[in-house]
Design an enzyme around this catalytic site. Structure first.
Site, PDB file in Angstrom:
ATOM      1  N   ASP A 104      45.283  41.634  26.720  1.00 23.61           N
ATOM      2  CA  ASP A 104      43.923  41.167  26.499  1.00 23.61           C
ATOM      3  C   ASP A 104      42.803  42.100  26.975  1.00 23.61           C
ATOM      4  OD1 ASP A 104      44.962  38.935  25.055  1.00 23.61           O
ATOM      5  OD2 ASP A 104      45.113  37.743  27.032  1.00 23.61           O
ATOM      6  N   ASP A 171      48.504  37.492  18.916  1.00 22.76           N
ATOM      7  CA  ASP A 171      46.985  37.472  19.374  1.00 22.76           C
ATOM      8  C   ASP A 171      46.844  39.029  19.667  1.00 22.76           C
ATOM      9  OD1 ASP A 171      48.789  35.675  20.358  1.00 22.76           O
ATOM     10  OD2 ASP A 171      47.540  34.794  21.881  1.00 22.76           O
TER      11      ASP A 171
HETATM   12  N1  GLY Z   1      44.977  34.882  23.029  1.00 22.71           N
HETATM   13  C1  GLY Z   1      45.112  33.599  23.456  1.00 22.71           C
HETATM   14  C2  GLY Z   1      45.058  32.557  22.694  1.00 22.71           C
HETATM   15  O1  GLY Z   1      44.440  32.861  21.677  1.00 22.71           O
HETATM   16  O2  GLY Z   1      45.127  31.156  23.120  1.00 22.71           O
END
Ligand code: GLY
Length: 393
Positions: A104, A171
């Site tokens: 992330d 993601d």
């Molecule tokens: N990136 C984590 C979510 O979208 O919950």
């Protein structure tokens, strides 16, 4: 109260922008350099101070500065820039204590340090962005050509053995633009080579033929061979988690922007058409999972906001006819979600309610609540339609 549903798209946009200016000005004055996630009883609190939520390292902590950089771009009001810089300063701790930086890194640093560098040329922000890009690049698995998701301990709620070294997730399509950016600024193609390879692997294993997506794919970390597609934040294995779908729409459109590879554009379109079809049959309101049982009916407005912003990105890369299709669909989603979920009261925090973090939220605390990235992508989409947005991804 939501904006008049009978007005034209242009009138809706002008009104949404007017309300956004007023709400964001009030929020910025009230919240300052706190880092919000979801309000309790209408009030944001500083989630970076809550260790159980991951403290300053929590993956959503770049979205508040992202909202501030967007508003600075749109208005030139120095209050937004100064406040965003204050938050960026706080996020620097992530790069110095190095606890828990994972895939992330893009969500954390593209809307904060990199946004600052893009907008103001701040040399310190350039350094922070590149440091984050190096950490993300360090997660690349060269046998499987993917960026590894999560740390073992963080993903243990999904995998009882706790070893997720072969996991990649949809993601991450929104995190790899940090690598494309790093290659742009350093003129070193290695970062973008890793990003494009990850996107190709995601294309192969995450996106299904009909444009629906797996959330998680497990590959053998030594050989890159496919092992499994465990269920993730959606209803079950093989279903269709709507926020994951939205990351795919936006993420593949971005991989096309950054590489020019037509294949990525076609994948983005396939995922977009799947989302549009599923939204159109449900009054343009996003369910948490497009393949969950009819009841209970649960919405995730954040999936709608991200899909709308992704469709606007896609609209920039296609001819006139398709552009109208994507822009119209984006308006339909934004308007439906705004009408059902917007909170335009300047005295209380957050704008778009109705966000859901994951499907199986037994105590309901993370179901249909305002979530900061719903607001971020709403703002990005509205400003993009107004021609006033800062390019972040
Ligand atoms: N990136 C984590 C979510 O979208 O919950």
């Amino acid at each position: 109260m939501g904006i008049d549903t009978t007005c034209s798209n242009e009138e809706w946009l002008d009104e949404a922008y007017k309300r956004l200016l007023s709400k964001m000005h009030a929020q910025c004055g009230r919240i300052g350099t706190m880092i919000p996630y979801s309000p309790k009883k209408g009030k944001y609190f500083d989630c970076a101070k809550v260790e159980q939520m991951g403290g300053v390292h929590f993956w959503t902590n770049g979205f508040w500065p992202g909202m501030l950089w967007q508003m600075y771009e749109a208005t030139g009001d120095e209050l937004y820039r100064e406040t965003a810089c204050g938050v960026d300063e706080r996020l620097n701790e992530i790069l110095t204590d190095l606890k828990g930086v994972d895939h992330d890194a893009g969500f954390l640093f593209l809307p904060s340090a990199v946004a600052d560098y893009r907008k103001t040329g701040n040399a310190l922000s350039l350094k922070r962005g590149l440091q984050a890009a190096n950490l993300l690049a360090g997660r690349f698995n060269p046998c499987g050509n993917f960026i590894r998701a999560w740390a073992d301990n963080a993903a243990s709620h999904f995998d009882e053995n706790g070893n997720v070294s072969g996991w990649m997730i949809v993601d991450c399509m929104m995190n790899i633009p940090l690598l494309y950016w790093a290659s742009d600024v350093t003129k070193d193609p290695r970062f973008s080579q890793m990003a494009a390879r990850h996107a190709k692997t995601a294309q192969k294993y995450i996106v299904r033929e009909d444009g629906s997506c797996n959330h998680i794919v497990e590959l053998n970390p030594d050989t890159g061979d496919f092992v499994n597609n465990p269920g993730g934040q959606g209803f079950c294995q093989g279903s269709s988690w709507s926020r994951g779908q939205s990351w795919a729409v936006y993420g593949f459109a971005l991989s096309y922007r950054h590489t020019g590879e037509e294949d990525f554009l076609n994948t983005a379109k396939r995922c977009a058409h799947y989302c549009i079809a599923n939204l159109a049959v449900n009054d343009w309101l996003p369910l948490v999972d497009y393949r969950a049982p009819e009841t209970p009916r649960k919405y995730d407005s954040t999936a709608g906001m991200i899909t709308a912003a992704g469709l606007l990105e896609l609209a920039e890369h296609v001819g006139e006819y398709e552009k109208n299709l994507y822009v119209d669909a984006a308006y339909n989603i934004l308007r439906a979600c705004e009408n059902k979920f917007a909170n335009w009261d300047n005295e209380t925090d957050s704008i778009i309610d109705g966000g859901t973090f994951f499907y199986h939220d037994e105590d309901g605390r993370n179901t249909e609540v305002p979530i900061i990235y719903g607001d971020y992508f709403f703002i990005e989409a509205v400003l993009r339609l107004k021609g006033k947005s800062l390019f972040i991804w």
